[in-house]
Scaffold this motif. Sequence first.
Motif, PDB file in Angstrom:
ATOM      1  N   PRO A 131       0.816  -1.223   0.000  1.00  0.00           N
ATOM      2  CA  PRO A 131       0.000   0.000   0.000  1.00  0.00           C
ATOM      3  C   PRO A 131       0.848   1.272   0.000  1.00  0.00           C
ATOM      4  O   PRO A 131       0.430   2.284  -0.564  1.00  0.00           O
ATOM      5  CB  PRO A 131      -0.832  -0.121   1.280  1.00  0.00           C
ATOM      6  CG  PRO A 131      -0.097  -1.084   2.141  1.00  0.00           C
ATOM      7  CD  PRO A 131       0.606  -2.015   1.211  1.00  0.00           C
ATOM      8  N   ILE A 132       2.029   1.215   0.591  1.00  0.00           N
ATOM      9  CA  ILE A 132       2.894   2.409   0.599  1.00  0.00           C
ATOM     10  C   ILE A 132       3.309   2.771  -0.822  1.00  0.00           C
ATOM     11  O   ILE A 132       3.246   3.933  -1.224  1.00  0.00           O
ATOM     12  CB  ILE A 132       4.122   2.185   1.512  1.00  0.00           C
ATOM     13  CG1 ILE A 132       3.688   2.109   2.974  1.00  0.00           C
ATOM     14  CG2 ILE A 132       5.159   3.279   1.303  1.00  0.00           C
ATOM     15  CD1 ILE A 132       4.777   1.668   3.928  1.00  0.00           C
ATOM     16  N   ILE A 133       3.696   1.772  -1.600  1.00  0.00           N
ATOM     17  CA  ILE A 133       4.080   2.029  -2.996  1.00  0.00           C
ATOM     18  C   ILE A 133       2.888   2.553  -3.778  1.00  0.00           C
ATOM     19  O   ILE A 133       3.019   3.471  -4.597  1.00  0.00           O
ATOM     20  CB  ILE A 133       4.681   0.760  -3.638  1.00  0.00           C
ATOM     21  CG1 ILE A 133       6.044   0.455  -3.014  1.00  0.00           C
ATOM     22  CG2 ILE A 133       4.802   0.907  -5.149  1.00  0.00           C
ATOM     23  CD1 ILE A 133       6.648  -0.874  -3.450  1.00  0.00           C
ATOM     24  N   ALA A 134       1.705   1.994  -3.543  1.00  0.00           N
ATOM     25  CA  ALA A 134       0.510   2.457  -4.255  1.00  0.00           C
ATOM     26  C   ALA A 134       0.208   3.916  -3.932  1.00  0.00           C
ATOM     27  O   ALA A 134      -0.107   4.704  -4.830  1.00  0.00           O
ATOM     28  CB  ALA A 134      -0.677   1.566  -3.898  1.00  0.00           C
ATOM     29  N   ILE A 135       0.318   4.283  -2.666  1.00  0.00           N
ATOM     30  CA  ILE A 135       0.063   5.678  -2.270  1.00  0.00           C
ATOM     31  C   ILE A 135       1.103   6.606  -2.877  1.00  0.00           C
ATOM     32  O   ILE A 135       0.770   7.668  -3.414  1.00  0.00           O
ATOM     33  CB  ILE A 135       0.028   5.801  -0.732  1.00  0.00           C
ATOM     34  CG1 ILE A 135      -1.187   5.069  -0.180  1.00  0.00           C
ATOM     35  CG2 ILE A 135       0.051   7.260  -0.303  1.00  0.00           C
ATOM     36  CD1 ILE A 135      -1.168   4.879   1.322  1.00  0.00           C
ATOM     37  N   LEU A 136       2.366   6.221  -2.817  1.00  0.00           N
ATOM     38  CA  LEU A 136       3.420   7.060  -3.387  1.00  0.00           C
ATOM     39  C   LEU A 136       3.272   7.182  -4.898  1.00  0.00           C
ATOM     40  O   LEU A 136       3.482   8.257  -5.467  1.00  0.00           O
ATOM     41  CB  LEU A 136       4.797   6.508  -3.024  1.00  0.00           C
ATOM     42  CG  LEU A 136       5.189   6.615  -1.550  1.00  0.00           C
ATOM     43  CD1 LEU A 136       6.517   5.917  -1.307  1.00  0.00           C
ATOM     44  CD2 LEU A 136       5.251   8.072  -1.126  1.00  0.00           C
ATOM     45  N   ALA A 137       2.908   6.094  -5.555  1.00  0.00           N
ATOM     46  CA  ALA A 137       2.733   6.146  -7.011  1.00  0.00           C
ATOM     47  C   ALA A 137       1.571   7.051  -7.383  1.00  0.00           C
ATOM     48  O   ALA A 137       1.640   7.780  -8.373  1.00  0.00           O
ATOM     49  CB  ALA A 137       2.503   4.737  -7.554  1.00  0.00           C
ATOM     50  N   ARG A 138       0.515   7.034  -6.589  1.00  0.00           N
ATOM     51  CA  ARG A 138      -0.636   7.894  -6.866  1.00  0.00           C
ATOM     52  C   ARG A 138      -0.237   9.363  -6.759  1.00  0.00           C
ATOM     53  O   ARG A 138      -0.599  10.170  -7.600  1.00  0.00           O
ATOM     54  CB  ARG A 138      -1.751   7.560  -5.886  1.00  0.00           C
ATOM     55  CG  ARG A 138      -2.897   8.488  -5.885  1.00  0.00           C
ATOM     56  CD  ARG A 138      -4.004   7.973  -6.658  1.00  0.00           C
ATOM     57  NE  ARG A 138      -5.077   8.971  -6.656  1.00  0.00           N
ATOM     58  CZ  ARG A 138      -6.202   8.774  -7.223  1.00  0.00           C
ATOM     59  NH1 ARG A 138      -6.417   7.641  -7.830  1.00  0.00           N
ATOM     60  NH2 ARG A 138      -7.120   9.684  -7.219  1.00  0.00           N
ATOM     61  N   THR A 139       0.494   9.725  -5.720  1.00  0.00           N
ATOM     62  CA  THR A 139       0.915  11.119  -5.569  1.00  0.00           C
ATOM     63  C   THR A 139       1.960  11.490  -6.622  1.00  0.00           C
ATOM     64  O   THR A 139       1.993  12.624  -7.082  1.00  0.00           O
ATOM     65  CB  THR A 139       1.475  11.389  -4.162  1.00  0.00           C
ATOM     66  OG1 THR A 139       2.579  10.516  -3.927  1.00  0.00           O
ATOM     67  CG2 THR A 139       0.422  11.180  -3.111  1.00  0.00           C
ATOM     68  N   PHE A 140       2.772  10.529  -7.021  1.00  0.00           N
ATOM     69  CA  PHE A 140       3.785  10.761  -8.041  1.00  0.00           C
ATOM     70  C   PHE A 140       3.131  10.982  -9.406  1.00  0.00           C
ATOM     71  O   PHE A 140       3.585  11.784 -10.209  1.00  0.00           O
ATOM     72  CB  PHE A 140       4.727   9.552  -8.100  1.00  0.00           C
ATOM     73  CG  PHE A 140       5.844   9.668  -9.095  1.00  0.00           C
ATOM     74  CD1 PHE A 140       6.912  10.514  -8.851  1.00  0.00           C
ATOM     75  CD2 PHE A 140       5.837   8.926 -10.257  1.00  0.00           C
ATOM     76  CE1 PHE A 140       7.944  10.619  -9.762  1.00  0.00           C
ATOM     77  CE2 PHE A 140       6.864   9.030 -11.172  1.00  0.00           C
ATOM     78  CZ  PHE A 140       7.921   9.884 -10.913  1.00  0.00           C
ATOM     79  N   ASP A 141       2.015  10.295  -9.648  1.00  0.00           N
ATOM     80  CA  ASP A 141       1.310  10.372 -10.940  1.00  0.00           C
ATOM     81  C   ASP A 141       0.558  11.674 -11.090  1.00  0.00           C
ATOM     82  O   ASP A 141       0.328  12.156 -12.178  1.00  0.00           O
ATOM     83  CB  ASP A 141       0.371   9.176 -11.070  1.00  0.00           C
ATOM     84  CG  ASP A 141      -0.236   9.059 -12.444  1.00  0.00           C
ATOM     85  OD1 ASP A 141       0.393   9.519 -13.406  1.00  0.00           O
ATOM     86  OD2 ASP A 141      -1.351   8.513 -12.546  1.00  0.00           O
ATOM     87  N   GLU A 142       0.119  12.277  -9.999  1.00  0.00           N
ATOM     88  CA  GLU A 142      -0.692  13.502 -10.076  1.00  0.00           C
ATOM     89  C   GLU A 142       0.120  14.679 -10.332  1.00  0.00           C
ATOM     90  O   GLU A 142       0.748  15.257 -10.830  1.00  0.00           O
ATOM     91  CB  GLU A 142      -1.468  13.720  -8.783  1.00  0.00           C
ATOM     92  CG  GLU A 142      -2.510  12.669  -8.568  1.00  0.00           C
ATOM     93  CD  GLU A 142      -3.207  12.815  -7.233  1.00  0.00           C
ATOM     94  OE1 GLU A 142      -2.751  13.587  -6.381  1.00  0.00           O
ATOM     95  OE2 GLU A 142      -4.196  12.132  -7.029  1.00  0.00           O
TER      96      GLU A 142
END
Length: 142
Positions: A131-142
């Motif tokens: 979940p940490i990678i998913a959260i970071l990827a989401r913020t990185f994508d925005e």
Amino acid sequence: MDDGEIRISSAEREQALADLAEHHAAGRLDANEYEDRRGRANDAVVRREITSLFVDLPEPRPKLGQPSGSSLGSTVGSTVGAPAPPAPQTPPAVSSSPRAKLARTLVSLSPFIALGTFFLTRSWLAFLLIPIIAILARTFDE
């Protein structure tokens, strides 16, 4: 009774969802706001709940209380003058920027990264990486 307290039909709810999708596709609503309003439209019971979703948006807006093209008393051959069904709404295209591709790749690989980290550290906390990678990827994508 106030018009805002009148119950809405499934067709009116679906029209509101289609109008929200059009505003999202036009860039008037970001993904989070669109999902929030879409959820509230799905849960709406009365007109007031639907109209409140469109107060800050231009047309199109759902036409609440107007008769639809199909009524319970209509016959099979009575399609003359009936409005055409709305065109299907296509979801917005997935971003294909290099950053978005990298973020999707990281999320796809996160279970394997966590598993490898688990074998290296022998700690179950390594699985929190998913979940940490998913959260970071989401913020990185925005």
